[in-house]
Design a protein around this motif. Structure first.
Motif, mmCIF file in Angstrom:
data_model
loop_
_atom_site.group_PDB
_atom_site.id
_atom_site.type_symbol
_atom_site.label_atom_id
_atom_site.label_comp_id
_atom_site.label_asym_id
_atom_site.label_seq_id
_atom_site.Cartn_x
_atom_site.Cartn_y
_atom_site.Cartn_z
ATOM 1 N N GLN A 253 46.814 25.700 40.689
ATOM 2 C CA GLN A 253 47.723 25.382 39.591
ATOM 3 C C GLN A 253 47.271 24.124 38.858
ATOM 4 N N ALA A 254 46.742 23.153 39.594
ATOM 5 C CA ALA A 254 46.234 21.938 38.953
ATOM 6 C C ALA A 254 45.047 22.253 38.050
ATOM 7 N N ASP A 255 44.177 23.152 38.486
ATOM 8 C CA ASP A 255 43.053 23.560 37.645
ATOM 9 C C ASP A 255 43.539 24.255 36.372
ATOM 10 N N LEU A 256 44.585 25.068 36.505
ATOM 11 C CA LEU A 256 45.141 25.731 35.323
ATOM 12 C C LEU A 256 45.759 24.713 34.376
ATOM 13 N N ASN A 257 46.461 23.733 34.917
ATOM 14 C CA ASN A 257 47.051 22.693 34.070
ATOM 15 C C ASN A 257 45.971 21.906 33.333
ATOM 16 N N THR A 258 44.869 21.632 34.012
ATOM 17 C CA THR A 258 43.756 20.934 33.360
ATOM 18 C C THR A 258 43.164 21.776 32.241
ATOM 19 N N ALA A 259 43.018 23.076 32.488
ATOM 20 C CA ALA A 259 42.478 23.962 31.457
ATOM 21 C C ALA A 259 43.398 24.011 30.245
ATOM 22 N N LYS A 260 44.712 24.045 30.469
ATOM 23 C CA LYS A 260 45.655 24.034 29.348
ATOM 24 C C LYS A 260 45.541 22.734 28.556
ATOM 25 N N ALA A 261 45.412 21.620 29.255
ATOM 26 C CA ALA A 261 45.263 20.341 28.574
ATOM 27 C C ALA A 261 43.959 20.287 27.778
ATOM 28 N N GLN A 262 42.917 20.917 28.299
ATOM 29 C CA GLN A 262 41.645 20.957 27.574
ATOM 30 C C GLN A 262 41.775 21.752 26.275
ATOM 31 N N VAL A 263 42.572 22.823 26.268
ATOM 32 C CA VAL A 263 42.811 23.585 25.039
ATOM 33 C C VAL A 263 43.511 22.708 24.003
#
Length: 421
Positions: A253-263
């Motif tokens: 979930q942390a990796d997904l949150n990071t990916a969303k922030a990168q977008v």
């Protein structure tokens, strides 16, 4: 995340105290039992794994600080019309301009950059908790191996004593003319083999104990907790566990949150920034000064940021797929570990309960009967072999049970409560 750092510091201080109190002399009966919890505590303060995790936390904190900083202003000094010819010879016609330029970020770049740093900070906290959980599992498995090796030494010592008594009984029967010389020779071979087995078990126990000591970073000053090793806890029917609160799911979930922030960051980068400058120009020929004001706006002709947004969105899709896959993998791993733990517990109870009691009683009857001439030596050897195999199976079952318990504990380790560093 102050609690995480405080916990790591507490573990480190406990380990330092334990190291200062470590004796160089061999374990004595007065020394306390060297428990698994103590081994974990000491290893947590000396392991490079924890040091690496702590460095990762500090790096994440520094990264978040950097993400919140604004761009530095620029001071520019430029001199024109010098070292030329004619009127521009020397510095008579020089024009010196000093300006102060300020880069202004637009489109929420700073907040988007800070969001990426925040998500990476959360990932670092989860990585630190994962490192500690992995270390605990490694310590547990090494401790189980060492405890099982010491228990095998006890079994081998008992078998050596039994083989020695059997040899004496066979010699007595042969001397009395109640047995054949081959019985004494066969008993002697078994006695020698039992002594060799005891020596081998002792060496293996020393190696296992040494490996555990190397893993925790200091000598083991006491006996291992064999009472804990011999104990099989109650374990009923397996219950479904929700893996959402585990470390594996928290990391995904942390990796997904990071990916969303990168977008979000990639989208903010599509909005051009501006640079405002203001200064003064001095004309050497007339000794006059004039104000200089400027504004710079990049023109997104070749790179408008669309490709970066597309790349970030693809990374987000991959992170989301990995998160859903992590849920499936965690559920399967937990279910398998639960089944292995239940099977190992049942095997240990059977081997150490009625199975071991029956084998011990059969061997006892065979010894008494052989000494009285009621049973043959082959009957005695078969009963002793069955007892030895049952004891070995019980030790193996205990090791398997504790190993399954440690792996299930690792799989279900809860994620830390995320907070600010």
């Amino acid at each position: 995340m102050h609690r995480v750092i405080a916990a790591l510091m507490a573990v480190t201080s406990c380990a330092s105290i334990a190291q200062a109190q470590t004796a160089t002399s061999p374990p004595s009966a007065n020394q306390p039992i060297f428990s698994l919890d103590r081994a974990r505590t000491i290893a947590g303060g000396t392991s490079p794994t924890i040091e690496s995790a702590a460095a990762g936390l500090r790096s994440a904190a520094a990264g978040r600080t950097i993400a919140g900083l604004r761009p530095n202003p620029q001071v520019q000094v430029q001199t024109e019309n010098i070292a030329g010819s004619g009127l521009y010879r020397g510095t008579r016609s020089a024009e010196t301009t000093a300006t102060l330029a300020l880069h202004i970020e637009l489109g929420g770049k700073r907040s988007a950059r800070f969001a990426v740093a925040e998500s990476r900070t959360a990932r670092a906290q989860i990585d630190a908790a994962t490192a500690l959980a992995d270390l605990n599992l490694r310590i547990s498995q090494a401790y189980i191996v060492a405890a099982a090796a010491e228990r095998r030494v006890d079994v081998a010592r008992q078998q050596a004593g039994i083989a020695g008594n059997a040899f004496k009984a066979a010699r007595t029967r042969v001397t009395a003319g109640a047995g054949a010389p081959i019985d004494q020779q066969r008993a002697d071979v078994l006695r020698v083999n039992a002594d060799v087995g005891l020596e081998r078990a002792v060496r293996e126990a020393e190696v296992a104990r040494g490996n555990l000591a190397r893993l925790i970073g200091q000598p083991i000053d006491g006996a291992l907790d064999l009472a804990w090793f011999d104990r099989v806890g109650g374990y009923g029917p397996t219950l479904p566990l929700d893996p959402s609160g585990t470390l594996a799911l928290a990391a995904a979930q942390a990796d997904l949150n990071t990916a969303k922030a990168q977008v979000r960051l990639a989208r903010s980068q599509r909005i051009p920034d501006i640079t405002i400058s203001a200064g003064a120009r001095r004309l050497s020929q007339t000794n006059d000064t004039a104000a200089v004001i400027g504004i710079a706006i990049p023109f997104p002709l070749f790179n408008n940021g669309a490709a970066a947004v597309s790349q970030a969105q693809a990374e987000q899709a991959r992170a989301d797929a990995n998160r859903r896959l992590a849920v499936i993998d965690a559920e399967q791993a937990i279910a398998s570990a639960q089944a292995e733990l239940a099977n190992a517990a049942a095997t240990a109870r059977a081997a150490g309960g009625p199975g071991l009691a029956a084998a011990s009683e059969a061997a006892r009857i065979a010894r008494v009967g052989y000494a009285q001439g009621k049973f043959s030596q082959l009957d005695l050897l078969q009963a002793e072999q069955t007892l030895a195999e049952t004891r070995a199976a019980f030790t193996d079952a205990l090791a398997a049970y504790h190993d399954a318990e440690a792996r299930l504990e690792r799989l279900t380790a809860p994620a830390p409560e995320l907070g600010s560093l």
